[in-house]
Design an enzyme around this catalytic site. Structure first.
Site, PDB file in Angstrom:
ATOM      1  N   HIS A  80      25.908  43.950  73.862  1.00 24.90           N
ATOM      2  CA  HIS A  80      25.082  45.156  73.887  1.00 24.90           C
ATOM      3  C   HIS A  80      23.984  45.092  74.956  1.00 24.90           C
ATOM      4  CE1 HIS A  80      21.702  43.030  71.914  1.00 24.90           C
ATOM      5  NE2 HIS A  80      22.654  42.402  71.253  1.00 24.90           N
ATOM      6  N   ASP A  81      23.722  46.242  75.553  1.00 22.64           N
ATOM      7  CA  ASP A  81      22.632  46.435  76.506  1.00 22.64           C
ATOM      8  C   ASP A  81      22.802  45.654  77.808  1.00 22.64           C
ATOM      9  OD1 ASP A  81      20.790  48.140  74.770  1.00 22.64           O
ATOM     10  OD2 ASP A  81      21.006  46.362  73.511  1.00 22.64           O
ATOM     11  N   GLY A  96      23.434  39.515  74.881  1.00 22.11           N
ATOM     12  CA  GLY A  96      22.825  40.829  75.003  1.00 22.11           C
ATOM     13  C   GLY A  96      21.810  40.897  76.132  1.00 22.11           C
TER      14      GLY A  96
END
Length: 291
Positions: free
Chosen positions: A137-138, A155
């Site tokens: 994520h991100d 992340g």
């Protein structure tokens, strides 16, 4: 960014150049471009945008607020835009964007962003993400990035254009990898890698510059010579460290600061992430590892 990507997308399920296999499950709410190919057993969720010419070969799952870029290709058992592996994630409507002509190979997982991050996972255009790699994520990947088999990105990892991450490397969350950098195979990266730097080892150590990429991309001998000088000043051998690091930075700025790639390296160093910079090491020859 998303509005720019999706403004010309229409739903073209009945178009003659839009192929959807009968076994595929495609939401009526999904936006489908021209000339797309959705193969057997694919699943496309409500908020997905499939841009013109994208190809899902078979058994691909795409969920969340996800954009599959123009002419991008997805191989079997890859999953794009699923929920992040973050216990703080509570189902917020975050996004995942894949750029044009990017190739995602078998069993790759790319998760959408989180609300406490920047809300988006982004993979640029013309990237190659090889088998069994994970993009958490991100994360942000620039254009023309190559991720080799079994690489894992934590992340919030930020990788700039043209970087190369070799097989089985592991990148700690929040690490930055500069433009044109090389991360060697089976390398654990806990800190930032300067633009055009080359790192290897467990844990990663800076062992030089990514000379092969620089030469292949047309960097002239005069600039290569300048970059060698920059590296020797910033990262001298232990018995040659006569100045503190700030003094070495100042010297590089005075002597080579007019060169664009040197400016890029200096800006990167002077604006570090929370992870700091990878420490300098040396390449260990195979003979030193024989024991």
């Amino acid at each position: 960014m998303e509005e720019t990507l999706t403004k010309n997308i229409q739903i073209n399920r009945s178009s003659r150049d839009c192929y959807i296999h009968p076994s595929a499950i495609v939401s009526e709410k999904a936006k489908l471009g021209q000339g797309i190919h959705i193969g057997p057993w694919c699943i496309i969720g409500d908020d997905v945008v499939v841009e013109d010419g994208a190809k899902l070969i078979a058994n691909v799952i795409v969920e969340g607020k996800t954009v599959l870029g123009k002419d991008s290709v997805y191989y079997p058992f890859s999953t794009i835009g699923l929920a992040p592996q973050d216990l703080k994630y509570k189902g917020e409507l975050t996004s995942c964007i894949i750029g044009a002509r990017t190739i995602v190979r078998e069993q790759v997982t790319i998760h959408r962003g989180t609300a406490i991050g920047n809300g988006m996972t982004r993979v640029g255009s013309d990237c190659l993400i090889m088998v069994n790699s994970h993009i958490a994520h991100d994360c942000y990947l620039g254009d023309r990035v190559i991720i080799v088999n079994n690489v894992v990105l934590g992340g919030h990892v930020h990788i700039d254009d043209d970087a190369r991450i070799m097989g089985c490397a592991a990148i700690h969350q929040f690490v930055r990898i500069g433009r044109g950098a090389l991360v060697g195979g089976v390398t654990g990266v806990e800190s930032d890698v300067i633009p055009y730097g080359s790192v290897i080892g467990n844990r990663a150590r800076l062992v030089g510059m990514h000379w092969i990429w620089l030469k292949r991309n047309g960097v002239k001998n005069q600039e290569l010579h300048a970059l060698r000088g920059v590296y020797r000043i910033l990262f001298p051998k232990e018995n040659e460290q006569e100045m503190v690091f700030d003094e070495r930075l100042k010297l590089v700025h005075e002597k080579y600061g007019h060169i664009e790639r040197v400016k890029e390296i200096l800006d990167f160093i002077q604006n570090p992430s929370r992870r700091g910079l990878v420490k300098v090491g040396r390449m260990i020859s195979s003979s030193e590892n024989d024991d």
